[in-house]
Design a protein around this motif. Structure first.
Motif, short mmCIF file in Angstrom:
data_model
loop_
_atom_site.label_atom_id
_atom_site.label_comp_id
_atom_site.label_asym_id
_atom_site.label_seq_id
_atom_site.Cartn_x
_atom_site.Cartn_y
_atom_site.Cartn_z
N THR A 111 -4.54 -13.26 12.12
CA THR A 111 -3.64 -12.39 12.90
C THR A 111 -3.15 -13.10 14.15
N LEU A 112 -1.83 -13.12 14.31
CA LEU A 112 -1.19 -13.64 15.51
C LEU A 112 -0.65 -12.47 16.31
N SER A 213 -8.05 2.81 20.61
CA SER A 213 -9.15 2.58 19.68
C SER A 213 -8.75 2.82 18.23
N GLU A 214 -7.65 3.56 18.01
CA GLU A 214 -7.17 3.84 16.66
C GLU A 214 -6.29 2.72 16.11
N LEU A 215 -5.84 1.83 16.98
CA LEU A 215 -4.82 0.86 16.58
C LEU A 215 -5.29 -0.14 15.53
N SER A 220 -4.73 -2.19 9.96
CA SER A 220 -5.41 -2.54 8.71
C SER A 220 -4.90 -1.69 7.55
N ALA A 221 -4.66 -0.40 7.80
CA ALA A 221 -4.17 0.49 6.76
C ALA A 221 -2.80 0.05 6.26
N ALA A 225 -1.94 -1.19 2.44
CA ALA A 225 -0.93 -0.47 1.65
C ALA A 225 0.20 -1.37 1.18
N ALA A 226 0.24 -2.59 1.69
CA ALA A 226 1.36 -3.48 1.36
C ALA A 226 1.31 -3.91 -0.10
#
Length: 226
Positions: A111-112, A213-215, A220-221, A225-226
């Motif tokens: 992750t960037l 905190s939800e981010l 990830s979701a 889903a991709a």
């Protein structure tokens, strides 16, 4: 199979930091200098994220382009004066949980992180220096070099600089301009509910989070889903 390289791009004002006090004070100074009535607070915060000349045209559409440029210049002078006098880390504090979320995302090898903001390069440098945020971000897109949001130029440049495909990127922001910019660039979008546009305005978002905190989980979701 190697995981694809992914990019998370953040807006700044209203997303990472709460800079409304400085924005409102600088707007008061600019309009006062022009001997014009200061727009209501909600109208000023509603244009945060746009480039300054575009923002001034939204606030006072009856003025000329020259007057909009003059107001933008006075705003920049007032804001720069604030930065010189005040502790930026105090006047533009990070939202609760922002640093922890950045650290968590930065710690993911694939992750960037990037920034797409209506701030100037100088303003962003000062803010990042005050909060020690520079090491988190590999690409920084600022108003100096791009058309105003929601034009997709900032996100396209961030994708080009990092070599990440649009399907593997997400924009995180607090305004409808951020969401529309993401859509125009073919990038998914996560809105944040603590910023300057009410969540109801973030209709173009794939998801809206209520706290930092939800981010990570919301991002990830999207990947899953991709």
């Amino acid at each position: 199979m190697t995981a694809p390289l992914r990019l998370v791009v953040f807006d700044v004002d209203g997303t990472l930091v709460d800079s409304q006090a400085g924005i409102l004070a600088a707007m008061d100074a600019a309009f006062g200098r022009a001997a014009l009535p200061v727009p209501p607070r909600e109208e000023v915060l509603g244009i945060v994220g746009l480039s300054l000349e575009v923002a001034m045209a939204r606030l006072v559409p009856d003025l000329s382009a020259q007057d909009h440029a003059r107001l933008a210049g006075w705003y920049r002078e007032a804001y720069a004066g604030q930065r010189a006098r005040e502790d930026v880390a105090m006047t533009s504090p990070l939202y609760p949980g922002a640093r922890e979320a950045l650290q968590a995302l930065h710690g993911e090898p694939a992750t960037l992180l990037g920034v797409a903001t209506g701030k100037s390069a100088r303003g962003l440098d000062v803010l990042f220096g005050a909060h020690r945020l520079a090491p988190f971000f590999v690409t920084r897109q600022v108003a100096d070099h791009h058309p105003s949001k929601p034009h997709p130029s900032m996100l396209r440049a961030a994708l080009d600089e990092t070599g990440v495909a649009p399907r593997d990127a997400v924009m995180v922001g607090d305004t409808e301009y951020d969401m529309e910019m993401a859509r125009a660039a073919g990038v998914r979008a996560i809105g944040v509910g603590w910023g300057y546009h009410a969540p109801v305005r973030l209709r173009a978002a794939d998801h809206v989070v209520g706290r930092f905190s939800e981010l990570p989980r919301a991002i990830s979701a999207l990947w899953e889903a991709a």
